[in-house]
Motif scaffolding. Structure first.
Motif, PDB file in Angstrom:
ATOM      1  N   ASP A 164       1.689  11.642   2.973  1.00 58.63           N
ATOM      2  CA  ASP A 164       0.512  11.678   3.826  1.00 58.63           C
ATOM      3  C   ASP A 164      -0.201  10.334   3.884  1.00 58.63           C
ATOM      4  O   ASP A 164      -0.907  10.046   4.854  1.00 58.63           O
ATOM      5  CB  ASP A 164      -0.466  12.756   3.336  1.00 58.63           C
ATOM      6  CG  ASP A 164      -0.109  14.131   3.877  1.00 58.63           C
ATOM      7  OD1 ASP A 164       0.794  14.208   4.733  1.00 58.63           O
ATOM      8  OD2 ASP A 164      -0.717  15.128   3.442  1.00 58.63           O
ATOM      9  N   ALA A 165      -0.035   9.522   2.846  1.00 60.86           N
ATOM     10  CA  ALA A 165      -0.675   8.200   2.833  1.00 60.86           C
ATOM     11  C   ALA A 165       0.186   7.139   3.511  1.00 60.86           C
ATOM     12  O   ALA A 165      -0.287   6.033   3.771  1.00 60.86           O
ATOM     13  CB  ALA A 165      -0.972   7.775   1.399  1.00 60.86           C
ATOM     14  N   SER A 166       1.444   7.464   3.817  1.00 60.28           N
ATOM     15  CA  SER A 166       2.351   6.488   4.424  1.00 60.28           C
ATOM     16  C   SER A 166       1.890   6.148   5.837  1.00 60.28           C
ATOM     17  O   SER A 166       1.548   7.030   6.625  1.00 60.28           O
ATOM     18  CB  SER A 166       3.776   7.053   4.457  1.00 60.28           C
ATOM     19  OG  SER A 166       4.630   6.194   5.177  1.00 60.28           O
ATOM     20  N   LYS A 167       1.909   4.861   6.170  1.00 59.12           N
ATOM     21  CA  LYS A 167       1.483   4.399   7.487  1.00 59.12           C
ATOM     22  C   LYS A 167       2.668   4.109   8.409  1.00 59.12           C
ATOM     23  O   LYS A 167       2.531   3.383   9.389  1.00 59.12           O
ATOM     24  CB  LYS A 167       0.623   3.147   7.339  1.00 59.12           C
ATOM     25  CG  LYS A 167      -0.653   3.365   6.536  1.00 59.12           C
ATOM     26  CD  LYS A 167      -1.525   4.460   7.150  1.00 59.12           C
ATOM     27  CE  LYS A 167      -2.794   4.675   6.341  1.00 59.12           C
ATOM     28  NZ  LYS A 167      -3.617   5.779   6.898  1.00 59.12           N
ATOM     29  N   ILE A 168       3.821   4.658   8.089  1.00 60.10           N
ATOM     30  CA  ILE A 168       4.986   4.513   8.968  1.00 60.10           C
ATOM     31  C   ILE A 168       4.747   5.369  10.207  1.00 60.10           C
ATOM     32  O   ILE A 168       4.568   6.578  10.112  1.00 60.10           O
ATOM     33  CB  ILE A 168       6.272   4.943   8.239  1.00 60.10           C
ATOM     34  CG1 ILE A 168       6.544   3.993   7.068  1.00 60.10           C
ATOM     35  CG2 ILE A 168       7.455   4.978   9.190  1.00 60.10           C
ATOM     36  CD1 ILE A 168       7.706   4.415   6.207  1.00 60.10           C
ATOM     37  N   ARG A 169       4.743   4.724  11.373  1.00 58.45           N
ATOM     38  CA  ARG A 169       4.326   5.421  12.589  1.00 58.45           C
ATOM     39  C   ARG A 169       5.288   5.265  13.752  1.00 58.45           C
ATOM     40  O   ARG A 169       5.333   6.114  14.630  1.00 58.45           O
ATOM     41  CB  ARG A 169       2.953   4.896  13.040  1.00 58.45           C
ATOM     42  CG  ARG A 169       1.828   5.073  12.031  1.00 58.45           C
ATOM     43  CD  ARG A 169       0.515   4.623  12.648  1.00 58.45           C
ATOM     44  NE  ARG A 169      -0.608   4.871  11.760  1.00 58.45           N
ATOM     45  CZ  ARG A 169      -1.338   3.928  11.194  1.00 58.45           C
ATOM     46  NH1 ARG A 169      -1.053   2.662  11.430  1.00 58.45           N
ATOM     47  NH2 ARG A 169      -2.351   4.244  10.422  1.00 58.45           N
TER      48      ARG A 169
END
Length: 379
Positions: free
Chosen positions: A325-330
């Protein structure tokens, strides 16, 4: 896996279908232009798998693992030797990012998923990768199918502006489910889903009914539960609480319950006591199944309902241990492909006998360039 990665159909909106039968995985098309390729798709995917097994959470972390990998590990991963001296150079973080952004997510999920053949139970549930939300688009919502023990079969990304309901049959269609009990939450309690499972896939279902189906929910509540003699009680303590569960089952054939192939209804009541505060919570859940009373006792239905909650444990591990949920892979297919790699790591560690994924990752981290390769079976 090296022999299974080859050319395949172009990436589709939902998933790549299996093309060679249920015993082998679908191949993955290399999304790059043929010119200027320095690393094979096989070696990049193997590198990413091993790095995530060693605890990597991002493209940068995967690239760092690859950069520090010794030459013998790179050779086992299939990284080719280049130059007059035959030096093996690991793929960079940017190369890994491009691959995982472009590669077909359905094909990768099928390739790295577990085979459901011979299983008794399959749970379906969805999860949002909250960190993938952008200013212009919602977070990636992923629908997964998970076996008992927390091993993921496959997953797909639900297209924006739709719900999990539209992906239920697409997720399960490639697999042979004859005799398998499929469990799902109330969102998937649809007549078309139940009919498709029983008639097309020769499977069984156990579906939760909540107030989003008001007529069906009221019909279940009005059943003569006080007269039911088929009951099961279970008690357990753990995680700072004590829990008592009662399961009552009732044959509903001939009672006019409007749902395809329904044979039994279940009423599951849970009492939870917080051992620290003493607070007591009560919850009642209704469920329906096409399994008859001889096929599924109250104990069996209680076990199936309990096993379904195991998929939530997989989602919890991806959030807490891998920081999903904290991953910023978008961008691109990155969110779903990284989620697939995390699920693959969880399945691999579960198969290796690790009940705690955090402890398993710590053990792998002690020998980060040998143990991951052993776990995925590289010679």
């Amino acid at each position: 896996m090296p022999d299974q990665v080859a050319h395949c159909c172009p990436a589709r909106r939902w998933r790549c279908r299996r093309t060679t039968g249920h015993s082998s995985r679908s191949a993955i098309r290399d999304p790059r232009d043929r010119r200027g390729r320095r690393h094979s798709l096989v070696s990049v995917l193997l590198t990413a798998c091993c790095a995530v097994l060693a605890g990597a959470r991002s493209y940068l972390a995967v690239g760092q693992w690859a950069r520090h990998a010794p030459l013998d590990a790179l050779a086992r991963l299939g990284v080719r030797a280049a130059g007059p001296l035959g030096v093996r150079r690991a793929p960079s973080s940017s190369t890994i990012r491009r691959h995982l952004t472009l590669v077909c997510p359905g094909g990768l999920a099928d390739l790295l998923g577990c085979d459901p053949a011979g299983t008794r139970h399959l749970a379906v549930d969805g999860k949002a990768a909250r960190g993938s939300r952008t200013d212009t688009g919602p977070a990636a919502h992923l629908l997964s199918a998970v076996l008992e023990g927390g091993r993921t079969v496959s997953q797909l990304r639900v297209p924006d502006k739709t719900t999990e309901v539209t992906g239920f049959t697409k997720l399960l269609a490639p697999f042979s489910l004859a005799g398998v009990v499929v469990t799902a939450d109330a969102l998937h309690t649809h007549r078309d889903h139940a009919r498709w499972l029983v008639e097309a896939k020769k499977a069984h279902y156990l579906l939760v009914v909540k107030r989003n189906q008001p007529a069906l929910h009221d019909a279940l509540r009005s059943l003569p539960w006080k007269k039911v003699t088929a009951r099961r009680y279970d008690r357990e303590a753990g995680h700072g609480r004590r829990e008592t569960r009662s399961v009552r089952t009732l044959t509903v054939t001939g009672l006019g319950l409007d749902f395809p192939h329904v044979a039994q209804a279940a009423k599951i009541h849970r009492y939870r006591t917080d051992l620290k505060t003493g607070k007591i919570t009560r919850e009642t859940v209704y469920a329906i199944t096409d399994l008859t009373a001889p096929e599924a006792s109250p104990q069996a239905i209680g076990q199936l309902a309990r096993a379904h909650w195991g998929i939530e444990a997989v989602h919890h591990v991806r959030d807490t241990t891998f920081g999903e949920d904290a991953s910023k892979i978008r961008t691109g297919h990155g969110p779903e492909n990284m989620a697939t790699l995390r699920s693959f790591a969880i399945s691999t560690l579960r198969t290796a006998g690790h009940h705690s994924i955090a402890a398993g990752l710590r053990e792998v981290s002690y020998t980060p360039f040998t143990r991951p390769l052993e776990l995925i079976g590289l010679p």
